[in-house]
Design a protein around this motif. Structure first.
Motif: not given
Lengths: 178, 314
Positions: A60, A86-93, A95, B8, B10-12, B15, B77, B80-81, B98
């Motif tokens: 990110x 980069x904002x901690x939304x949990x979306x895999x990079x 994808x 936060x 955990x991955x999407x 959650x 996650x 940050x991958x 974090x």
């Protein structure tokens, strides 16, 4: 009457020549855009390699840097990837990257293989050491460099050919008209 | 520490399931993930099992087990991958993420030719230790650490493992840095070798270590102390878990440059039978003017007392 007809013919000839030269210039412009895209891809991949190897930055962070240093071609795309990952939304990079780069390159004058250089880049991510990760990305840099070199080499020849062709086509149409 | 901080981690896709655990953010101590085993959490010292629906149970339901993909995804996650960016920490068996939380890692280790750890290949066990700052715990003891003129004494915290010496040190740093009724705020340099004091993430302190504090994160103590003295001119130098002659030498140099010292060491008490060799060397060095001793009584940790260099209670 004859004079008026001659004026019309001349105007027609001018229009045909302008149209065919315009078409040629359009194709040349497209070829130039393709070279610009490839140069940008090469810059991006090399910058990623450096940021990983020397800076040990996370993806990110790298996207944020790229969003600031890339031109308008890819800048917005990397900004969006950074915002989504980069904002901690949990979306895999991976994808997010694939989606955003695909959308960004949808209209790009690149072949599928050229689009895949950046689009498939996440497939080589996930290494546990920075040197290894940078080396893996290096393979994409090599591909980008090869594509870029070929495109640049072909650009001048293609430009000359396209312009000659368009002028010739215009002349041919003019002869037909006359 | 709020619900969102836990979520936060955990991955999407996970959650929703971890939402119920996150409700206990205030008292959540750790989350343990082991491949092929039920996920457990420690809340207020009590172990609970996480069910399929995320409900917390006293017994494992038998259905829900953690998979290798889950652990890989959570680790990815948390990093940050970008696992490569955390290679040095992974090599030591932990990550700081974090919020200052510590993630302990275990799995199959890859060794270098010389036998040192190169990396952990298959991370299959995670222990997410939730950081809870305890602000103000050092307040009642500050007066014993300053002379009447607002000058901080060189202070050594002595404590057995798990008794809160790092938490106490962190709060002392905050108080010294921000200033208090006992003394004005001072520039503090912290060498945070294991990211335990400031809990730095990507170089930014996640814990409150005060407004005048500079943190050198992930740097070996000896080199870090010298770097800070040369570059940041701290008035106070703080380090955790002193050990070895080299640390002492660096402390002596820093002290010689006019820095006040705040440090911790493992130990049972100030009495000679509570010494270990490391602690004896530190005490014999005469570098410290005050010793704050933390002890465990009836399962609770508390400050036993503050002593001067002659062992008298102050």
């Amino acid at each position: 009457m004859t004079g008026t007809a001659a004026v019309f013919k001349l105007a027609g000839v001018a229009c045909i020549l302008a149209g065919s030269v315009g078409w040629g210039l359009g194709r040349v412009g497209e070829e130039r855009r393709r070279v610009e895209y490839l140069r940008e891809i090469l810059r991006i991949v090399r910058r990623m390699q450096d940021e990983i190897d020397y800076g040990k930055r996370t993806l990110p962070e790298i996207c944020l840097i790229l969003s600031e240093c890339c031109g308008p071609l890819y800048g917005a795309c990397f900004r969006r990837i950074y915002e989504l990952t980069g904002q901690g939304d949990g979306a895999p990079v991976k994808r997010v990257w694939e989606e955003q780069v695909k959308a960004c390159q949808a209209e790009a004058p690149l072949s599928e293989a050229e689009k895949a250089i950046l689009g498939n880049l996440p497939q080589c991510l996930g290494m546990r050491e920075e040197k290894q990760q940078a080396r893996n990305i290096g393979r994409y840099a090599e591909t980008a460099y090869e594509s870029c070199r070929k495109a640049e080499g072909a650009y001048e020849n293609k430009t000359r050919m396209l312009l000659s062709l368009s002028v010739l086509a215009g002349a041919f149409l003019t002869i037909l008209l006359l | 520490m709020g619900r969102e901080d836990i979520i936060h981690m955990f991955p999407e896709r996970m959650r929703e399931r971890w939402g119920k655990t996150a409700e206990h953010a205030g008292s959540l101590q750790e989350i343990r993930l082991r491949v092929g085993r039920p996920e457990t959490v420690m809340i207020d010292g009590r172990e609970r099992f996480v069910g399929t629906d995320g409900e917390l149970r006293d017994r494992p339901s038998g259905k829900t087990v953690c998979t290798a993909e889950d652990v890989d995804e959570i680790l990815g996650h948390l990093c940050r991958y970008s696992l490569y960016a955390f290679a040095d920490e992974i090599r030591q068996g932990f990550l700081t993420v974090q919020g200052g939380h510590r993630v302990g890692l275990a799995g199959q280790v890859i060794l270098e030719d010389d036998g040192t750890v190169r990396n952990i290949k298959y991370v299959r066990y995670l222990n997410i230790r939730i950081a809870h700052e305890v602000k103000g715990i050092s307040d009642p003891f500050l007066h014993g650490l300053y002379d009447g003129g607002g000058r901080l004494y060189n202070t050594l915290l002595i404590s057995p493992p798990g008794c809160g010496k790092t938490t106490m040190l962190r709060d002392l740093i905050r108080n010294v840095s921000d200033g208090s009724a006992c003394g004005a705020g001072m520039n503090v340099g912290v060498v945070d070798e294991r990211s335990e004091i400031a809990g730095s993430y990507l170089g930014v302190a996640q814990n409150d270590v005060g407004a005048r504090t500079d943190v050198l994160d992930g740097c070996p103590k000896r080199e870090g102390m010298m770097m800070l003295v040369r570059s940041m001119t701290p008035q106070v130098l703080a380090v955790d878990e002193l050990g070895g002659e080299e640390d002492l030498r660096a402390l002596r140099t820093a002290s010689g440059c006019g820095c006040r010292l705040l440090a911790t060491v493992h130990g049972e008490s100030l009495q000679e039978n509570g010494y270990n060799n490391n602690m004896r060397d530190i005490i014999m060095s005469g570098l410290f003017d005050r010793y704050m001793v933390l002890t465990r009584k009836n399962g609770r940790c508390e400050v036993e007392g503050i002593y001067d260099r002659n062992g008298r209670s102050v």
